[in-house]
Design a protein around this motif. Structure first.
Motif, mmCIF file in Angstrom:
data_model
loop_
_atom_site.group_PDB
_atom_site.id
_atom_site.type_symbol
_atom_site.label_atom_id
_atom_site.label_comp_id
_atom_site.label_asym_id
_atom_site.label_seq_id
_atom_site.Cartn_x
_atom_site.Cartn_y
_atom_site.Cartn_z
ATOM 1 N N GLU A 149 -12.802 7.561 -14.634
ATOM 2 C CA GLU A 149 -13.460 7.428 -13.541
ATOM 3 C C GLU A 149 -13.996 6.015 -13.142
ATOM 4 O O GLU A 149 -13.950 5.210 -12.436
ATOM 5 N N ASP A 150 -14.958 5.688 -14.428
ATOM 6 C CA ASP A 150 -15.593 4.301 -14.378
ATOM 7 C C ASP A 150 -14.398 3.231 -14.438
ATOM 8 O O ASP A 150 -14.716 2.350 -13.371
ATOM 9 N N ALA A 151 -13.473 3.413 -15.106
ATOM 10 C CA ALA A 151 -12.277 2.326 -15.023
ATOM 11 C C ALA A 151 -11.861 2.319 -13.825
ATOM 12 O O ALA A 151 -11.518 1.217 -12.991
ATOM 13 N N LEU A 152 -11.590 3.469 -13.154
ATOM 14 C CA LEU A 152 -10.804 3.476 -11.778
ATOM 15 C C LEU A 152 -11.701 3.015 -10.895
ATOM 16 O O LEU A 152 -11.205 2.173 -9.990
ATOM 17 N N LEU A 153 -12.870 2.965 -10.725
ATOM 18 C CA LEU A 153 -13.784 2.636 -9.743
ATOM 19 C C LEU A 153 -14.148 1.068 -10.010
ATOM 20 O O LEU A 153 -13.968 0.323 -8.791
ATOM 21 N N ARG A 154 -13.854 0.416 -10.959
ATOM 22 C CA ARG A 154 -13.957 -0.870 -11.432
ATOM 23 C C ARG A 154 -12.730 -1.366 -10.685
ATOM 24 O O ARG A 154 -12.532 -2.558 -9.971
ATOM 25 N N LEU A 155 -11.497 -0.826 -10.812
ATOM 26 C CA LEU A 155 -9.988 -1.336 -10.238
ATOM 27 C C LEU A 155 -10.321 -1.174 -8.743
ATOM 28 O O LEU A 155 -9.976 -2.112 -8.025
ATOM 29 N N VAL A 156 -10.771 -0.089 -8.021
ATOM 30 C CA VAL A 156 -10.657 0.152 -6.850
ATOM 31 C C VAL A 156 -11.310 -0.718 -6.217
ATOM 32 O O VAL A 156 -11.106 -1.304 -5.020
ATOM 33 N N ALA A 157 -12.726 -1.105 -6.734
ATOM 34 C CA ALA A 157 -13.690 -1.996 -6.150
ATOM 35 C C ALA A 157 -13.072 -3.426 -6.094
ATOM 36 O O ALA A 157 -13.039 -4.066 -4.972
ATOM 37 N N SER A 158 -12.453 -3.775 -7.112
ATOM 38 C CA SER A 158 -11.722 -5.039 -7.328
ATOM 39 C C SER A 158 -10.544 -5.441 -6.161
ATOM 40 O O SER A 158 -10.352 -6.086 -5.286
ATOM 41 N N LEU A 159 -9.844 -4.057 -5.855
ATOM 42 C CA LEU A 159 -8.478 -4.116 -4.968
ATOM 43 C C LEU A 159 -8.996 -3.865 -3.605
ATOM 44 O O LEU A 159 -8.592 -4.404 -2.776
ATOM 45 N N LEU A 160 -10.362 -3.242 -3.381
ATOM 46 C CA LEU A 160 -10.865 -3.371 -1.966
ATOM 47 C C LEU A 160 -11.455 -4.448 -1.656
ATOM 48 O O LEU A 160 -12.087 -4.817 -0.521
#
Length: 145
Positions: free
Chosen positions: A117-128
Motif C-alpha cells: 500500500e505504501d508503494a502504491l500510494l507513492r506511485l499514485v501521488a506521483s501520477l496525480l
C-alpha cells in the motif's frame, strides 16, 4: 453506464469532469487503493463511505450508493497508471491533493501500513502530480486523525 464514462476519462485531452463524475472517479481511486492489499474489508468500505459523505455532503444512503458505483467503476477501470493519470488531467490539483489524504486514511483504516500500500500510494501521488511535500503532509495529517 461506466463504459462511456471511462472512455471519456481516458481519452487524449479529457475535458474536466463535472462534480458528479469527479466524485465517482476519486471514490473509485479510494476503492482501488483499499483493494490493493487483497483485503478489502468492512473497515475500509466504511472509511470510504464516511470520507465520501463528509467530503461531498452526502447522506449515509447517498454515500453508500456512491461507494457501490465506485466499486463497479474500479472493477472496470484500466490499470492504475492510466486511471490515475486520467484523473490528474481531469481534476484540479487541490482536489487531487485532498484525495491523497483520504487515500492515506483508507490505507490506515485497518491499523496497519502494508508495504504494498505504501508503494502504491507513492506511485499514485506521483501520477496525480502531487509534490513530495504535499504527499508527506497528507500522510501525516491522516496519521493524526
Amino acid at each position: 453506464m461506466f463504459g462511456d464514462f471511462l472512455t471519456r476519462l481516458i481519452s487524449p485531452g479529457p475535458a474536466p469532469l463535472d462534480d458528479g463524475d469527479a466524485r465517482l472517479a476519486l471514490t473509485a481511486l479510494l476503492v482501488r487503493v483499499a483493494r490493493s492489499d487483497g483485503d478489502y474489508d468492512a473497515a475500509e468500505r466504511g472509511m470510504i463511505a464516511r470520507i465520501a459523505g463528509r467530503r461531498y455532503g452526502l447522506s449515509p444512503f447517498e454515500a453508500q450508493r456512491l461507494l457501490k458505483d465506485a466499486e463497479t467503476l474500479e472493477g472496470q477501470a484500466p490499470d492504475t497508471v492510466r486511471f490515475t493519470r486520467a484523473i490528474k488531467d481531469a481534476v484540479p490539483y487541490e482536489d487531487r491533493r485532498s484525495v491523497l489524504e483520504a487515500l492515506w486514511a483508507v490505507v490506515l483504516a485497518d491499523g496497519q501500513r502494508d508495504p504494498e500500500e505504501d508503494a502504491l500510494l507513492r506511485l499514485v501521488a506521483s501520477l496525480l502530480g502531487i509534490t513530495d511535500q504535499d504527499s508527506a503532509r497528507a500522510r501525516q495529517k491522516a496519521e493524526r486523525a
